[in-house]
Write an enzyme that holds these catalytic residues in place. Structure first.
Site, PDB file in Angstrom:
ATOM      1  N   HIS A  58       3.383  -8.885  -1.066  1.00 47.54           N
ATOM      2  CA  HIS A  58       4.014  -7.412  -0.467  1.00 47.54           C
ATOM      3  C   HIS A  58       3.336  -6.363  -0.221  1.00 47.54           C
ATOM      4  O   HIS A  58       3.012  -5.526  -1.107  1.00 47.54           O
ATOM      5  CB  HIS A  58       5.251  -7.329  -1.805  1.00 47.54           C
ATOM      6  CG  HIS A  58       6.285  -6.302  -0.991  1.00 47.54           C
ATOM      7  ND1 HIS A  58       7.379  -6.011  -1.719  1.00 47.54           N
ATOM      8  CD2 HIS A  58       6.152  -5.378  -0.067  1.00 47.54           C
ATOM      9  CE1 HIS A  58       8.157  -4.946  -0.927  1.00 47.54           C
ATOM     10  NE2 HIS A  58       7.559  -4.538   0.007  1.00 47.54           N
ATOM     11  N   HIS A  90       2.258  -4.034   3.229  1.00 52.10           N
ATOM     12  CA  HIS A  90       2.295  -3.570   4.631  1.00 52.10           C
ATOM     13  C   HIS A  90       0.881  -3.134   4.938  1.00 52.10           C
ATOM     14  O   HIS A  90       0.370  -2.159   4.623  1.00 52.10           O
ATOM     15  CB  HIS A  90       3.396  -2.418   4.824  1.00 52.10           C
ATOM     16  CG  HIS A  90       4.610  -2.848   4.274  1.00 52.10           C
ATOM     17  ND1 HIS A  90       5.864  -3.388   5.097  1.00 52.10           N
ATOM     18  CD2 HIS A  90       5.335  -2.954   2.941  1.00 52.10           C
ATOM     19  CE1 HIS A  90       6.750  -3.443   4.644  1.00 52.10           C
ATOM     20  NE2 HIS A  90       6.256  -3.388   3.195  1.00 52.10           N
ATOM     21  N   GLU A  92      15.874  -2.400  -3.404  1.00 52.45           N
ATOM     22  CA  GLU A  92      14.880  -1.341  -3.857  1.00 52.45           C
ATOM     23  C   GLU A  92      15.577  -0.081  -4.017  1.00 52.45           C
ATOM     24  O   GLU A  92      15.707   0.306  -5.204  1.00 52.45           O
ATOM     25  CB  GLU A  92      13.973  -1.148  -2.501  1.00 52.45           C
ATOM     26  CG  GLU A  92      12.988  -0.246  -2.631  1.00 52.45           C
ATOM     27  CD  GLU A  92      12.197   0.163  -1.589  1.00 52.45           C
ATOM     28  OE1 GLU A  92      12.421  -0.299  -0.321  1.00 52.45           O
ATOM     29  OE2 GLU A  92      10.969   0.658  -1.798  1.00 52.45           O
ATOM     30  N   ASP A 139       2.462  -2.857  -1.797  1.00 51.52           N
ATOM     31  CA  ASP A 139       3.472  -2.472  -0.917  1.00 51.52           C
ATOM     32  C   ASP A 139       2.758  -1.643   0.100  1.00 51.52           C
ATOM     33  O   ASP A 139       2.314  -2.119   1.147  1.00 51.52           O
ATOM     34  CB  ASP A 139       4.343  -1.463  -1.626  1.00 51.52           C
ATOM     35  CG  ASP A 139       5.655  -1.486  -0.647  1.00 51.52           C
ATOM     36  OD1 ASP A 139       5.897  -1.830   0.368  1.00 51.52           O
ATOM     37  OD2 ASP A 139       6.692  -0.865  -1.288  1.00 51.52           O
ATOM     38  N   ASP A 140       2.336  -0.198  -0.159  1.00 46.54           N
ATOM     39  CA  ASP A 140       1.654   0.548   0.567  1.00 46.54           C
ATOM     40  C   ASP A 140       0.596   1.328   0.097  1.00 46.54           C
ATOM     41  O   ASP A 140       0.842   2.608  -0.206  1.00 46.54           O
ATOM     42  CB  ASP A 140       2.792   1.734   1.567  1.00 46.54           C
ATOM     43  CG  ASP A 140       3.707   0.888   2.242  1.00 46.54           C
ATOM     44  OD1 ASP A 140       3.641   0.363   3.322  1.00 46.54           O
ATOM     45  OD2 ASP A 140       4.828   0.901   1.702  1.00 46.54           O
TER      46      ASP A 140
HETATM   47  N1  HPA Z   1      10.232   0.068   1.718  1.00 51.73           N
HETATM   48  C1  HPA Z   1      10.898   0.027   2.867  1.00 51.73           C
HETATM   49  N2  HPA Z   1      10.311  -0.207   4.013  1.00 51.73           N
HETATM   50  C2  HPA Z   1       8.907  -0.298   3.939  1.00 51.73           C
HETATM   51  C3  HPA Z   1       8.221   0.118   2.656  1.00 51.73           C
HETATM   52  C4  HPA Z   1       8.974   0.335   1.537  1.00 51.73           C
HETATM   53  O1  HPA Z   1       8.370   0.509   0.643  1.00 51.73           O
HETATM   54  N3  HPA Z   1       6.965   0.004   3.053  1.00 51.73           N
HETATM   55  C5  HPA Z   1       6.869   0.147   4.459  1.00 51.73           C
HETATM   56  N4  HPA Z   1       8.021  -0.121   4.925  1.00 51.73           N
END
Ligand code: HPA
Length: 329
Positions: free
Chosen positions: A19, A21, A202, A280-281
């Protein structure tokens, strides 16, 4: 406190990142460098000023910055460099395989074509394998708060290159954009031979997890922490062997929880759900995957527990069974 030997041991664990991006690995320094190189005007001129934008109140406040900074990515070389920078960091954190989201609709909206984006990312993956011994592939991510027609359009654009993709996923604002909106898009993705993953739970409710399973046939649920609110949903994830790709530092930074101890990870694991740890990011949320493992160690997860989660991340990947066995061995 996690000491240096624990930190090194956690980083040495072979793991998969499931996971991530790629646009979320755009560090502020690189964003400003690319803005200058590509002649893109941003509202912030100094690093300090830009870094002050990272105090997010919720998912949307993060997304606003995330999409704005994506405008600096213009050429295939930019995407290659972004990918390589991530893979170098991930390899140092023990990642042996990464299944990586990208957001083609946003790049198309910024005037790029799909081949520029995919060619750059795939070249980065090729070089990453060569230089750092890390494998991986791409998951086309649908931006759920854009019109569904745009999702259908981008999937058709990508269809001739389906062999260059591992799967399809979703991202962006969750609440108000239920998985059901994308049922037909995911049917088409399955026809193209793509694996299906979907975030749910989430910020949204456990019911979105059920929808993602029933209507999108998601093989993994991204985030999914709110599944723990409903015992029936938790049981179903366990019985159907649907892994969760959890992102602890993301959840804290986006205020899904105030304290990592409030995440129901142990509860889910004890109920038999496969939990994996991901970043994630990472450029936005305060750390790459190694920092996420460390953060769990800091709240009491033992080395053996984290080793089991790392092994589960490899099992939860879409690698062929023989490759999983080789990494687990
Ligand atoms: N949540 C939803 N969309 C996203 C996220 C996230 O953490 N990161 C990049 N797009």
């Amino acid at each position: 406190m996690v000491d240096e030997s624990m930190r090194a041991a956690l980083r040495a664990l072979p793991k998969a990142e499931l996971h991530l991006h790629i646009e979320g690995t755009l560090e502020p320094e690189l964003a400003l460098e690319l803005a200058e190189r590509n002649g893109v005007m941003l509202p912030w001129t100094s690093l300090d000023e830009l870094k002050r934008q990272y105090a997010f109140e919720n998912l949307q406040s993060f997304l606003d910055l995330y999409y704005q900074l994506m405008a600096v990515l213009k050429t295939a070389d930019d995407f290659r460099d972004l990918m390589l920078a991530y893979l170098k960091r991930a390899a140092a954190d023990g990642v042996r395989h990464a299944e990586i989201f990208f957001d083609p609709q946003v790049h198309l909206g910024n005037g790029l074509d799909l081949d520029t984006v995919m060619d750059g990312l795939l070249e980065g993956l090729r070089l990453g394998r060569e230089r750092y011994g890390i494998g991986g592939g791409l998951i086309l991510c649908i931006v759920r708060d854009l019109p569904v027609e745009s999702a259908r359009h981008v999937l058709e654009l990508a269809a001739p290159r389906a062999a260059d993709l591992i799967g399809i996923g979703l991202d962006s604002a969750e609440v108000g954009y239920p998985p059901s909106l994308f049922a037909d898009v995911f049917v088409r993705a399955r026809e193209l031979g793509l694996h299906c993953v979907a975030p749910a739970g989430e910020e949204g409710p456990a019911a979105y997890v059920t929808e993602a399973l029933d209507l999108l046939h998601a093989e993994r649920i991204d985030h999914g922490v709110h599944a723990a609110d409903d015992p029936a949903v938790t049981r179903r994830l366990a019985e159907e062997h649907i892994p969760l790709t959890c992102c602890p530092l993301s959840n804290r930074r986006l205020q899904v929880v105030h304290d990592l101890r409030d995440l129901p990870l142990r509860k889910l694991i004890e109920a038999g759900v496969t939990v994996t740890v991901n970043s994630d990011d990472p450029a936005y949320f305060g750390g790459y995957i190694g920092a996420n493992y460390e953060a769990l160690a800091e709240i009491g997860f033992t080395y053996d527990e984290l080793k089991a989660l790392a092994a589960d991340s490899i099992r939860a990947s879409f690698l062929p069974e023989a490759d999983k066995r080789a990494l687990l061995g």
